[in-house]
Design an enzyme around this catalytic site. Sequence first.
Site, PDB file in Angstrom:
ATOM      1  N   SER A  40       0.844  -1.181   0.000  1.00  0.00           N
ATOM      2  CA  SER A  40       0.000   0.000   0.000  1.00  0.00           C
ATOM      3  C   SER A  40       0.887   1.242   0.000  1.00  0.00           C
ATOM      4  CB  SER A  40      -0.940  -0.054   1.210  1.00  0.00           C
ATOM      5  OG  SER A  40      -1.772   1.071   1.259  1.00  0.00           O
ATOM      6  N   SER A  41       0.500   2.269   0.703  1.00  0.00           N
ATOM      7  CA  SER A  41       1.286   3.500   0.771  1.00  0.00           C
ATOM      8  C   SER A  41       0.788   4.348   1.922  1.00  0.00           C
ATOM      9  CB  SER A  41       1.159   4.291  -0.535  1.00  0.00           C
ATOM     10  OG  SER A  41       1.731   5.581  -0.391  1.00  0.00           O
TER      11      SER A  41
ATOM     12  N   TYR B 136      -4.297   8.456  -6.574  1.00  0.00           N
ATOM     13  CA  TYR B 136      -3.316   7.501  -6.066  1.00  0.00           C
ATOM     14  C   TYR B 136      -3.614   7.130  -4.613  1.00  0.00           C
ATOM     15  CZ  TYR B 136       1.091   5.421  -4.631  1.00  0.00           C
ATOM     16  OH  TYR B 136       2.044   4.565  -4.121  1.00  0.00           O
TER      17      TYR B 136
ATOM     18  N   LYS C 259      -4.759   3.306  -2.931  1.00  0.00           N
ATOM     19  CA  LYS C 259      -4.094   2.614  -1.828  1.00  0.00           C
ATOM     20  C   LYS C 259      -5.030   2.448  -0.632  1.00  0.00           C
ATOM     21  CE  LYS C 259      -0.218   1.899  -3.925  1.00  0.00           C
ATOM     22  NZ  LYS C 259       0.146   0.512  -4.315  1.00  0.00           N
TER      23      LYS C 259
END
Length: 282
Positions: free
Chosen positions: A159-160, A173, A177
């Site tokens: 993920s982020s 974006y 995630k």
Amino acid sequence: MSSPALTLFGKTAIITGASRGIGSAIAHNLASKGLTNLVLVYTSASSLPLIEDLSRDLRSEFPGLHHVELINADLGTIEGPSKVVNEAKRLLCTGDDLKVDVLINNAGVAGNWKLEEGAGVKDGFERLYNVNVRGPLLLVTNLLPYLPDDRSGRIVNISSVSAACGFEGQSIYGGTKAALDAMTRTWARELKHRATVNSVNPGPVGTDMYESVTPEFQQLMKPFLMNTPAAQVDTEECREKGGRRAKPEEIAGIVGMLCTPDAGWCTGSVVCANGGMIFGLS
């Protein structure tokens, strides 16, 4: 019999986005844990030399690897995830006896568009959601018949920190995630008898993907890095950038831990892999 350190002896893993950066580092980490079969998935023709070099390095460094197989598949397409599974069956087994013990959903694409730029609806929405969200979903769906039945399986989604931090320009974006984190929790319940499912959420990592972002975005990230505990290393480069980026192998170490039996009581979690950036923002 495997030694205590070779906790993945006899197991098979698939890593997407494996040709460079975090994916390549994860391949080295899992191989070091005694992995027997490894499938490296890449997308673009430009990645072929990199992934061939990676394959040669892994075979040389870890002679216990029986298979290191390369699969070219675009996970942003409907057909890409099923191609990965079908090719893995062809390369690793005879008949229908494939078993995948570890899946690392690492492939991803990024992009930054502010609202006044149309938030990327024209250029980026479908591409990012197709690769970052639909791709992992379809890959797990296609792998269902081949996951373990004893909860020994391991799925780790990359993920982020962007899923939680609300960085400017990351409506799309960050949203992809966040969706991946949500699917992680759902899969942890649906696959409770098959596998543990977790996400890890890196912040900035010293890879070519991050280095390709605009200088403006890197400046935007500077105050966040300055408030990240593990990023505070006293070097000239770090003082200029406000803190160091993670090394790919540091992310891979956390992913590798989640793939071992020691992590069997951890599922449905988003595990910090950002040097403390998250709590530095709270």
